[in-house]
Write a protein that holds these residues in place. Structure first.
Motif, short mmCIF file in Angstrom:
data_model
loop_
_atom_site.label_atom_id
_atom_site.label_comp_id
_atom_site.label_asym_id
_atom_site.label_seq_id
_atom_site.Cartn_x
_atom_site.Cartn_y
_atom_site.Cartn_z
N PHE A 66 0.77 -1.24 0.00
CA PHE A 66 0.00 0.00 0.00
C PHE A 66 0.80 1.29 0.00
O PHE A 66 0.35 2.32 0.50
CB PHE A 66 -1.00 -0.04 1.15
CG PHE A 66 -2.05 -1.07 0.91
CD1 PHE A 66 -3.10 -0.84 0.05
CD2 PHE A 66 -1.94 -2.32 1.49
CE1 PHE A 66 -4.03 -1.82 -0.24
CE2 PHE A 66 -2.87 -3.31 1.22
CZ PHE A 66 -3.92 -3.06 0.36
N SER A 67 1.98 1.27 -0.61
CA SER A 67 2.73 2.50 -0.84
C SER A 67 3.66 2.28 -2.03
O SER A 67 4.03 1.14 -2.33
CB SER A 67 3.54 2.91 0.39
OG SER A 67 4.65 2.04 0.56
N ARG A 68 4.01 3.37 -2.69
CA ARG A 68 4.93 3.29 -3.82
C ARG A 68 6.26 2.69 -3.35
O ARG A 68 6.84 1.83 -4.02
CB ARG A 68 5.14 4.67 -4.42
CG ARG A 68 6.11 4.66 -5.58
CD ARG A 68 6.21 6.04 -6.21
NE ARG A 68 6.73 7.02 -5.29
CZ ARG A 68 8.01 7.44 -5.30
NH1 ARG A 68 8.85 6.96 -6.17
NH2 ARG A 68 8.41 8.33 -4.43
N ARG A 69 6.72 3.13 -2.18
CA ARG A 69 7.98 2.62 -1.64
C ARG A 69 7.91 1.11 -1.44
O ARG A 69 8.84 0.38 -1.81
CB ARG A 69 8.28 3.31 -0.32
CG ARG A 69 9.56 2.85 0.30
CD ARG A 69 9.84 3.60 1.58
NE ARG A 69 11.10 3.16 2.14
CZ ARG A 69 11.69 3.72 3.14
NH1 ARG A 69 11.14 4.76 3.73
NH2 ARG A 69 12.83 3.25 3.59
N GLU A 133 0.40 -6.92 2.52
CA GLU A 133 0.05 -6.03 3.62
C GLU A 133 -1.46 -6.00 3.77
O GLU A 133 -2.20 -6.25 2.81
CB GLU A 133 0.57 -4.61 3.37
CG GLU A 133 2.08 -4.53 3.25
CD GLU A 133 2.58 -3.14 2.89
OE1 GLU A 133 3.80 -2.96 2.92
OE2 GLU A 133 1.78 -2.25 2.55
N SER A 134 -1.92 -5.68 4.96
CA SER A 134 -3.36 -5.61 5.21
C SER A 134 -3.76 -4.27 5.82
O SER A 134 -4.90 -4.09 6.22
CB SER A 134 -3.78 -6.74 6.15
OG SER A 134 -3.02 -6.67 7.34
N ARG A 135 -2.81 -3.35 5.87
CA ARG A 135 -3.06 -2.02 6.41
C ARG A 135 -2.63 -0.98 5.40
O ARG A 135 -1.67 -1.19 4.67
CB ARG A 135 -2.28 -1.80 7.71
CG ARG A 135 -2.69 -2.72 8.81
CD ARG A 135 -1.78 -2.58 10.03
NE ARG A 135 -2.13 -3.59 11.03
CZ ARG A 135 -3.06 -3.42 11.96
NH1 ARG A 135 -3.71 -2.28 12.02
NH2 ARG A 135 -3.34 -4.38 12.80
N LYS A 136 -3.36 0.14 5.38
CA LYS A 136 -2.99 1.23 4.49
C LYS A 136 -3.12 2.55 5.22
O LYS A 136 -3.88 2.67 6.18
CB LYS A 136 -3.83 1.21 3.22
CG LYS A 136 -5.30 1.56 3.43
CD LYS A 136 -6.08 1.54 2.14
CE LYS A 136 -5.87 2.83 1.38
NZ LYS A 136 -6.67 2.92 0.16
N PHE A 137 -2.37 3.52 4.75
CA PHE A 137 -2.45 4.86 5.31
C PHE A 137 -3.56 5.59 4.56
O PHE A 137 -3.55 5.66 3.34
CB PHE A 137 -1.12 5.60 5.14
CG PHE A 137 -1.09 6.94 5.80
CD1 PHE A 137 -1.08 7.05 7.18
CD2 PHE A 137 -1.10 8.10 5.04
CE1 PHE A 137 -1.05 8.29 7.80
CE2 PHE A 137 -1.07 9.34 5.64
CZ PHE A 137 -1.06 9.44 7.03
#
Length: 187
Positions: A66-69, A133-137
Motif C-alpha cells: 500500500f505504498s509506492r515505496r 500487507e493488510s493495512r494502508k495509510f
C-alpha cells in the motif's frame, strides 16, 4: 461527475452494490431514469488459508502492498530472487502503467506488484491476489483494510476465460482478508 455532467443519451455506470441506493437517488433527483442490471462474477473467488511466503510466488500472481515505496522494495526483493515483476501504483504516469501492464500480459514479467490502484478497472490475467500487507495509510492513520477495499482488490483474481477460479491469499492478518471477502459492506 459523469452522472451529473456528461452530455450523453445513455451512461453505463458500474458500481458496488452498496453504492446503488445513493446513485439511484442522485439520478432520480436529476429527473433522469435508470435501469439496473446485475452481473454475477463468472469465476469463483476462493480464499486459501495458510501463511504465504515470498518463496511461494508463482507466475500470474499479484502481490498487494500500500505504498509506492513498498511496491518498489518488493519488486527489488523479487528481482533478487530472479522473479521479474511489473509495478503498478497510483502516481505512476498512464503511459508507464500501460507499459507495465503490457509487459505482464506479454509474459516479459511473471508477477505484478501493486497498490490498490490495481482494483480500479484493471483487467489482467491474474490467478492469485496475495495481500502482502493488510493495512494502508488513509491520509490520517494506518488502518486495516475495509471489506469493500478487500473485495475490489481481490476481485482482480481469476480472469474469466483464462482461469477456472480466482484465489486470494494473505501474508499477514489472514482473518481480516478472509472475513472482508465475505462481509457485507455498509451502504
Amino acid at each position: 461527475r459523469a452522472i451529473l455532467g456528461v452530455c450523453a443519451d445513455e451512461i453505463h455506470v458500474c458500481l458496488a452494490p452498496e453504492a446503488e441506493d445513493i446513485v439511484l437517488r442522485m439520478i432520480e433527483e436529476c429527473g433522469d431514469e435508470a435501469r439496473v442490471v446485475y452481473h454475477e462474477r463468472k469465476t469463483p473467488l476462493t480464499f486459501r488459508s495458510g501463511r504465504f511466503h515470498l518463496k511461494d510466488v508463482r507466475p500470474g500472481d499479484a502481490l498487494i502492498v500500500f505504498s509506492r515505496r513498498s511496491v518498489l522494495e518488493l519488486a527489488a526483493e523479487l528481482d533478487g530472487m530472479k522473479i521479474r515483476a511489473s509495478v503498478i501504483y497510483g502516481d505512476l504516469p498512464p503511459a508507464s502503467r500501460r507499459e507495465q501492464v503490457r509487459r505482464f500480459m506479454a509474459g516479459e514479467t511473471q508477477v505484478v506488484v501493486s497498490t490498490d490502484a490495481i482494483g480500479m478497472g484493471m483487467n489482467l490475467a491474474i490467478h492469485r491476489v496475495i495481500f502482502v500487507e493488510s493495512r494502508k495509510f488513509d491520509g490520517v492513520e494506518y488502518r486495516l483494510l475495509k471489506p469493500g477495499e478487500i473485495k475490489q482488490i481481490a476481485g482482480r483474481a481469476g480472469r474469466f476465460g483464462i482461469f477456472d477460479e480466482g484465489v486470494v491469499m494473505a501474508m499477514q492478518d489472514a482473518d481480516v482478508i478472509r472475513d472482508g471477502l465475505s462481509a457485507r459492506a455498509e451502504p
